[in-house]
Design an enzyme around this catalytic site. Structure first.
Site, PDB file in Angstrom:
ATOM      1  N   ASN A 174      -4.395   3.354   6.898  1.00 53.04           N
ATOM      2  CA  ASN A 174      -5.555   3.844   6.135  1.00 53.04           C
ATOM      3  C   ASN A 174      -6.773   2.927   6.219  1.00 53.04           C
ATOM      4  O   ASN A 174      -7.847   3.289   5.723  1.00 53.04           O
ATOM      5  CB  ASN A 174      -5.180   4.118   4.664  1.00 53.04           C
ATOM      6  N   ARG A 212     -13.112   5.317   2.214  1.00 52.74           N
ATOM      7  CA  ARG A 212     -11.889   5.340   1.430  1.00 52.74           C
ATOM      8  C   ARG A 212     -12.082   4.549   0.131  1.00 52.74           C
ATOM      9  O   ARG A 212     -12.263   3.328   0.167  1.00 52.74           O
ATOM     10  CB  ARG A 212     -10.787   4.684   2.258  1.00 52.74           C
ATOM     11  N   ASN A 272      -3.645  -7.657   7.368  1.00 53.48           N
ATOM     12  CA  ASN A 272      -3.776  -6.767   6.219  1.00 53.48           C
ATOM     13  C   ASN A 272      -2.886  -5.571   6.517  1.00 53.48           C
ATOM     14  O   ASN A 272      -3.281  -4.656   7.236  1.00 53.48           O
ATOM     15  CB  ASN A 272      -5.225  -6.319   5.991  1.00 53.48           C
ATOM     16  N   HIS A 299      -6.151  -9.210   1.924  1.00 52.37           N
ATOM     17  CA  HIS A 299      -6.427  -7.935   1.240  1.00 52.37           C
ATOM     18  C   HIS A 299      -7.867  -7.926   0.755  1.00 52.37           C
ATOM     19  O   HIS A 299      -8.372  -8.946   0.265  1.00 52.37           O
ATOM     20  CB  HIS A 299      -5.516  -7.750   0.019  1.00 52.37           C
TER      21      HIS A 299
END
Ligand code: DQA
Length: 144
Positions: free
Chosen positions: A12, A19, A76, A102
């Site tokens: 993603n 997003r 990540n 992150h």
């Protein structure tokens, strides 16, 4: 020879920018790659930035990082961070140091994000700084 640092991104993260921007910010992964390339040039290292939605690709790329003699990996792993014993094993299986990255701070979010298999084996974690997490992690990797 210039040291190369792999920057591996999981599921993603190809949708960064659109997003949940209130959580992940408005920079796209291409924007972040550009920032990393600029900072890498200043630090005298090279970056190889990749993204996949497939867990096994991340495992393969960790093996490749070692085989190719990468200086370090910034990882990540997205949601696989919280689920993947295969990634934990892969990080333990290679000698290449892995820094967990992150954008958000998973430890302040839903309880299911508080467990990090990646963090159990990573040499360091940089989180919660948005796109800057990658830059801070790159600086740490270059200094290893
Ligand atoms: C993330 C945090 C994870 O919990 C989440 O599943 C992501 C992104 C971050 O960069 O903040 O996909 O790794």
């Amino acid at each position: 020879m210039t040291d190369t640092i792999y920057v591996l991104n999981g599921p993603n993260l190809n949708l960064l920018g659109m997003r949940e921007p209130e959580i992940y910010g408005s920079d796209t992964l291409d924007d972040i790659a550009g920032m990393l390339e600029d900072r890498a040039r200043e630090l005298g290292v090279a970056v190889d930035v990749r993204q996949t939605n497939h867990e096994g690709h991340l495992v393969d790329w960790l093996h490749e990082a070692q085989a190719e003699g990468a200086k370090a990996v910034l990882l990540n792993a997205g949601a696989y961070t919280h689920t993947s014993i295969a990634l934990l094993d892969a990080i333990r299986a290679v000698r290449t140091p892995v820094i967990e990255v992150h954008l958000s701070d998973p430890k302040t979010r839903e309880p299911f994000r508080h467990l990090s298999y990646v963090g159990m084996a990573a040499v360091q974690t940089v989180e919660g700084l948005g796109a800057r997490s990658y830059i801070v992690a790159l600086e740490a990797a270059a200094a290893l």
